[in-house]
Design a protein around this motif. Sequence first.
Motif, short mmCIF file in Angstrom:
data_model
loop_
_atom_site.label_atom_id
_atom_site.label_comp_id
_atom_site.label_asym_id
_atom_site.label_seq_id
_atom_site.Cartn_x
_atom_site.Cartn_y
_atom_site.Cartn_z
N GLY A 37 0.82 -1.21 0.00
CA GLY A 37 0.00 0.00 0.00
C GLY A 37 0.85 1.26 0.00
O GLY A 37 0.55 2.23 -0.71
N VAL A 38 1.92 1.26 0.79
CA VAL A 38 2.83 2.42 0.83
C VAL A 38 3.50 2.61 -0.52
O VAL A 38 3.58 3.74 -1.05
N GLY A 40 2.39 1.61 -3.43
CA GLY A 40 1.37 2.06 -4.37
C GLY A 40 1.05 3.53 -4.21
O GLY A 40 0.87 4.24 -5.20
N CYS A 41 0.97 4.01 -2.95
CA CYS A 41 0.71 5.44 -2.72
C CYS A 41 1.84 6.31 -3.24
O CYS A 41 1.61 7.38 -3.81
N LEU A 42 3.08 5.86 -3.04
CA LEU A 42 4.22 6.63 -3.56
C LEU A 42 4.20 6.69 -5.08
O LEU A 42 4.46 7.75 -5.67
N LEU A 44 1.51 6.45 -6.96
CA LEU A 44 0.38 7.31 -7.32
C LEU A 44 0.73 8.77 -7.15
O LEU A 44 0.41 9.61 -8.01
N MET A 45 1.39 9.12 -6.05
CA MET A 45 1.78 10.52 -5.83
C MET A 45 2.77 10.99 -6.90
O MET A 45 2.68 12.12 -7.39
N HIS A 49 2.02 13.93 -9.55
CA HIS A 49 2.97 15.06 -9.62
C HIS A 49 3.41 15.29 -11.06
O HIS A 49 3.48 16.43 -11.54
#
Length: 54
Positions: A37-38, A40-42, A44-45, A49
């Motif tokens: 999850g971490v 994937g969030c990175l 996505l961010m 950006h």
Amino acid sequence: MLDTSREPLPASPEAPADEPRGCLFALSQPPLMIFLGVIGCLLLMAALHDLFVL
């Protein structure tokens, strides 16, 4: 000298012999899901950006 006998190992109480554990068992572990999850969030961010800031 190495022991090369093919005696079956005793079954551990956590893993019954008739129930194989595979990929779905590994994905059900909370630390792995938190890690994925971490990551994937990175990703996505970073993608957002690149799309909206650059």
